[in-house]
Motif scaffolding. Structure first.
Motif: not given
Length: 219
Positions: A2-4, A38-42, A65-78
């Motif tokens: 699942r990707v955002l 908001e979407q990342l929080s839910v 803000s995502l780095v170090g959070t529990p179950e943080s998603p991978r980040i692909l900068m586009l």
């Protein structure tokens, strides 16, 4: 997977979403930083495809803000920012991968699949004990939500102790597993490293000394 997709150009965002869905990749859209947060929080996402230049909190701020959070998603900068300095700052913000525009959708899919495989390829699990969160894959340590900067040796010692999950680890075992084979068995390096590690982690002391036996992380 699942990707955002965080992209403020609607046509491009929808084209990426539709292309990923054809590859059996579930994709949601966010057109600005606030909506993305908001979407990342839910929702739980495996990867965030993140444009850097977006309204609201920008891509770098979201990544940090995502780095170090529990179950943080991978980040692909586009992003269209294609200079080496841009890429360096993107990775420093927390990006796991970086793809510049214009790009081929097929390459994006391949990169997403590669990011998806990383955890399944044997990435060590995150260990949490006594308020300490140690991520061996990202090589990061947090205590009660506070980032703790450690040297390589301090991280190695803490990883051995955390893996024991409250069990006692002798100084000899620490020396064997956190130092190389040439380490002097009579060195006081273990004691010194434990002392500095305690100070880095802060009070109350998380590492206990078991007299005559070794050390453990208090559970």
């Amino acid at each position: 997977m699942r990707v955002l997709i965080v992209e403020d150009e609607p046509f491009l965002a929808e084209a990426i979403r539709d292309g990923l869905r054809l590859e059996a990749i579930a994709a949601d859209l966010a057109g600005d930083g606030d909506t993305a947060l908001e979407q990342l929080s839910v929702n739980r996402y495996d990867v965030v495809v993140l444009d850097r230049d977006i309204p609201g909190p920008n891509g770098d701020e979201i990544a940090r803000s995502l780095v170090g959070t529990p179950e943080s998603p991978r980040i692909l900068m586009l992003t269209a920012a294609d200079r080496l300095d841009d890429k360096e700052s993107g990775f420093e913000s927390g990006a796991d991968d970086y793809l510049t525009k214009p790009f081929a959708l097929r390459e994006l899919v391949l990169r997403l699949r590669a990011l998806e495989r990383r955890p399944a390829a044997g990435a060590p699990p995150v260990i949490e004990l006594a308020g300490i969160r140690l991520d061996p894959f990202r090589r990061e340590v947090y205590r009660d939500g506070r980032y703790v900067a450690l040297t390589r040796k301090q991280f190695a010692v803490l990883a051995v102790l955390m893996t024991a999950r409250g069990g006692v680890v002798s100084a000899e075992d620490l020396l064997e597993r956190a130092w190389d084979e040439n380490a002097d068995p009579f060195t006081n390096a273990v004691r010194i490293t434990i002392s500095t590690l305690r100070k880095r982690l802060g009070e109350p002391w998380a590492i206990e000394t078991v007299p005559g036996v070794g050390y453990r992380v208090a559970g």
